[in-house]
Design a protein around this motif. Structure first.
Motif, PDB file in Angstrom:
ATOM      1  N   SER A  26       0.833  -1.193   0.000  1.00  0.00           N
ATOM      2  CA  SER A  26       0.000   0.000   0.000  1.00  0.00           C
ATOM      3  C   SER A  26       0.872   1.249   0.000  1.00  0.00           C
ATOM      4  O   SER A  26       1.894   1.307   0.697  1.00  0.00           O
ATOM      5  N   LEU A  27       0.475   2.259  -0.791  1.00  0.00           N
ATOM      6  CA  LEU A  27       1.165   3.543  -0.816  1.00  0.00           C
ATOM      7  C   LEU A  27       0.146   4.659  -0.982  1.00  0.00           C
ATOM      8  O   LEU A  27      -0.883   4.486  -1.640  1.00  0.00           O
ATOM      9  N   ALA A  28       0.465   5.812  -0.398  1.00  0.00           N
ATOM     10  CA  ALA A  28      -0.338   6.990  -0.673  1.00  0.00           C
ATOM     11  C   ALA A  28      -0.282   7.278  -2.162  1.00  0.00           C
ATOM     12  O   ALA A  28       0.731   7.022  -2.823  1.00  0.00           O
ATOM     13  N   ALA A  29      -1.361   7.806  -2.721  1.00  0.00           N
ATOM     14  CA  ALA A  29      -1.454   8.000  -4.165  1.00  0.00           C
ATOM     15  C   ALA A  29      -0.300   8.826  -4.711  1.00  0.00           C
ATOM     16  O   ALA A  29       0.292   8.482  -5.737  1.00  0.00           O
ATOM     17  N   THR A  30       0.035   9.927  -4.038  1.00  0.00           N
ATOM     18  CA  THR A  30       1.120  10.784  -4.526  1.00  0.00           C
ATOM     19  C   THR A  30       2.454  10.048  -4.491  1.00  0.00           C
ATOM     20  O   THR A  30       3.260  10.169  -5.421  1.00  0.00           O
ATOM     21  N   GLU A  31       2.698   9.272  -3.427  1.00  0.00           N
ATOM     22  CA  GLU A  31       3.953   8.528  -3.327  1.00  0.00           C
ATOM     23  C   GLU A  31       4.014   7.409  -4.370  1.00  0.00           C
ATOM     24  O   GLU A  31       5.067   7.156  -4.973  1.00  0.00           O
ATOM     25  N   ALA A  32       2.876   6.747  -4.585  1.00  0.00           N
ATOM     26  CA  ALA A  32       2.833   5.681  -5.578  1.00  0.00           C
ATOM     27  C   ALA A  32       3.143   6.231  -6.969  1.00  0.00           C
ATOM     28  O   ALA A  32       3.972   5.676  -7.707  1.00  0.00           O
ATOM     29  N   ARG A  78     -10.808  -0.117  -3.256  1.00  0.00           N
ATOM     30  CA  ARG A  78     -11.399   1.198  -3.411  1.00  0.00           C
ATOM     31  C   ARG A  78     -11.115   1.999  -2.144  1.00  0.00           C
ATOM     32  O   ARG A  78     -11.195   1.477  -1.037  1.00  0.00           O
ATOM     33  N   SER A  79     -10.745   3.261  -2.332  1.00  0.00           N
ATOM     34  CA  SER A  79     -10.362   4.065  -1.174  1.00  0.00           C
ATOM     35  C   SER A  79     -10.704   5.518  -1.427  1.00  0.00           C
ATOM     36  O   SER A  79     -10.477   6.035  -2.520  1.00  0.00           O
ATOM     37  N   ARG A  80     -11.236   6.171  -0.387  1.00  0.00           N
ATOM     38  CA  ARG A  80     -11.544   7.596  -0.484  1.00  0.00           C
ATOM     39  C   ARG A  80     -10.442   8.462   0.121  1.00  0.00           C
ATOM     40  O   ARG A  80     -10.505   9.680   0.045  1.00  0.00           O
ATOM     41  N   ASP A  81      -9.456   7.822   0.733  1.00  0.00           N
ATOM     42  CA  ASP A  81      -8.386   8.593   1.384  1.00  0.00           C
ATOM     43  C   ASP A  81      -7.101   8.611   0.560  1.00  0.00           C
ATOM     44  O   ASP A  81      -6.005   8.768   1.080  1.00  0.00           O
ATOM     45  N   GLN A  82      -7.228   8.434  -0.766  1.00  0.00           N
ATOM     46  CA  GLN A  82      -6.097   8.567  -1.682  1.00  0.00           C
ATOM     47  C   GLN A  82      -4.940   7.613  -1.347  1.00  0.00           C
ATOM     48  O   GLN A  82      -3.785   7.984  -1.347  1.00  0.00           O
ATOM     49  N   VAL A  83      -5.288   6.359  -1.059  1.00  0.00           N
ATOM     50  CA  VAL A  83      -4.287   5.326  -0.806  1.00  0.00           C
ATOM     51  C   VAL A  83      -4.503   4.202  -1.819  1.00  0.00           C
ATOM     52  O   VAL A  83      -5.639   3.778  -2.050  1.00  0.00           O
ATOM     53  N   TRP A  84      -3.403   3.755  -2.447  1.00  0.00           N
ATOM     54  CA  TRP A  84      -3.467   2.647  -3.397  1.00  0.00           C
ATOM     55  C   TRP A  84      -2.991   1.384  -2.694  1.00  0.00           C
ATOM     56  O   TRP A  84      -1.839   1.301  -2.249  1.00  0.00           O
ATOM     57  N   THR A  85      -3.881   0.373  -2.612  1.00  0.00           N
ATOM     58  CA  THR A  85      -3.576  -0.858  -1.892  1.00  0.00           C
ATOM     59  C   THR A  85      -3.932  -2.066  -2.745  1.00  0.00           C
ATOM     60  O   THR A  85      -5.050  -2.150  -3.277  1.00  0.00           O
ATOM     61  N   LEU A  86      -3.007  -2.996  -2.882  1.00  0.00           N
ATOM     62  CA  LEU A  86      -3.272  -4.224  -3.626  1.00  0.00           C
ATOM     63  C   LEU A  86      -4.251  -5.119  -2.878  1.00  0.00           C
ATOM     64  O   LEU A  86      -4.154  -5.287  -1.656  1.00  0.00           O
TER      65      LEU A  86
END
Length: 393
Positions: A26-32, A78-86
């Motif tokens: 998992s990474l924050a969207a901006t970091e990913a 699916r995430s509303r807090d801008q985190v991308w998680t496999l």
């Protein structure tokens, strides 16, 4: 020709691969997005602004679109807090991609080893004909950096993986030695081709793929060297190839995290191919990458005239760590070695009291404050103590 935009299946592959390298998956969207951008090659069109997105580049917007599609396919949460998680399914796909990629790269490594063995069986690698090199498949066309697109082009490497670097010594101020080659990025009038060659070299660097350097010999013959691209410097536009018949170990840690010793003694064989084997090209490459290619104390910037100087000399067992070096023009390198000038621990320059002044030496700097980085404090302390002792004698 490479596609104008990185295709969506490749964007998906990149998202899966990067998230799979994180223990949390998992990474924050901006970091990913930033991590994906830094780890992969992007086309010129990828950097164009996406329509109606307030200047956001296409690569960034299209990553977001692909991430949403992956959520619909159950590969990321699916995430509303801008985190991308496999998801577990996404993790399984990422592992399969890694397995497939590893298998493709291993096949290419084996193909190159077969090339090398075929050359040796034909009496190489030294002083062989150009026809033999081409017939065996080492090189084709006019490229300075040759990638066999049929064999090496994939979605992950749209410009292929460099197979051969052609060094003629005619067009660029490259540095060839028995240990390796400092090779300047191609700079020709062939629009797009130069960058494609650089990216093919970058693919060889990132995959630790062995490649070959072809150098001229008398009588219109050629010698082929086997090695690896050890490092790339995009600022000075130079790559470093180290010749070896073995495997190249992974790159060392960032120098700020490494211990520093002033002298190089015959010790343990850690990084035997990189650190303990003498290689002036490696030292020069690292010095220029650290400080730039201009003389540190004057305005000379020609790569033909600027040298990588050891501050603690090799005759005094000075280390080949770039923190024991500076780029100096030939004149100021010689003047430094003759103790006509030196540097104190605060980075200020001094001239020999009984010798020519800094102005007489055409040194137009009074300190190293202008450099992006500086020599190691232990080095400066040592050379200053040497200087002051000589002055009191």
């Amino acid at each position: 020709m490479a596609p104008a935009l990185t295709q969506h299946d490749e964007l998906r592959r990149r998202i899966l691969s990067v998230l799979a390298t994180v223990p949390s998956r998992s990474l924050a969207a901006t970091e990913a997005a930033s991590t994906i951008y830094e780890q992969y090659v992007w086309t010129a069109d990828d950097h164009e602004p996406f329509p109606a997105s307030e200047g956001m580049p296409k690569w960034r917007k299209r990553l977001q679109i692909q991430r949403d599609r992956m959520a619909n396919d159950g590969l990321v949460e699916r995430s509303r807090d801008q985190v991308w998680t496999l998801t577990s399914e996404g993790w399984a796909q990422a592992q399969q991609l890694r397995t497939d990629d590893d298998a493709d790269l291993q096949r290419e490594r084996e193909r190159r080893e077969e090339l090398w063995q075929d050359l040796r069986n034909e009496g190489g690698p030294e002083k062989v004909t150009k026809a033999l090199i081409r017939d065996l498949g080492f090189y084709s066309g006019q490229a300075g950096i040759y990638a066999n697109m049929e064999a090496t082009r994939t979605a992950a490497h749209p410009n292929g993986i460099a197979v051969t670097v052609m060094h003629t010594g005619k067009s660029y101020s490259d540095h060839l030695s028995s240990d390796g080659l400092m090779y300047h990025y191609p700079s020709t009038e062939r629009r797009g081709h130069d960058q494609n060659e650089v990216e093919a070299a970058r693919a060889a660097f990132m995959t630790a793929m062995p490649l070959f350097v072809i150098t001229p010999e008398p009588g219109n013959l050629r010698t082929v060297h086997r090695g690896y691209i050890e490092d790339m410097d995009d600022v000075n536009k130079v790559l470093l190839v180290t010749f070896t018949n073995g495997e190249m170990p992974p790159p060392p840690a960032q120098e700020e995290l490494e211990s520093f010793t002033i002298t190089d003694d015959d010790g343990t064989a850690t990084y035997s191919l990189r650190k303990n084997r003498p290689n002036q090209n490696r030292f020069a490459f690292q010095v220029f990458k650290r400080y730039g290619e201009s003389c540190a104390v004057c305005n000379v910037s020609s790569s033909e005239l600027v040298q990588a100087a050891h501050l603690i000399s090799k005759k005094n067992k000075g280390t080949d760590d770039p923190r024991n070096g500076l780029p100096l023009c030939a004149n100021h390198h010689l003047a430094f070695d003759k103790d006509l000038w030196t540097i104190d621990p605060d980075h200020n320059l001094h001239h020999k009291t009984t010798g020519p002044s800094l102005d007489d030496l055409a040194i137009n700097r009074r300190s190293l404050a202008h450099l992006p980085r500086h020599p190691h404090p232990d080095v400066l302390d040592t050379i200053w103590q040497h200087w002051t002792k000589k002055r009191t004698k």
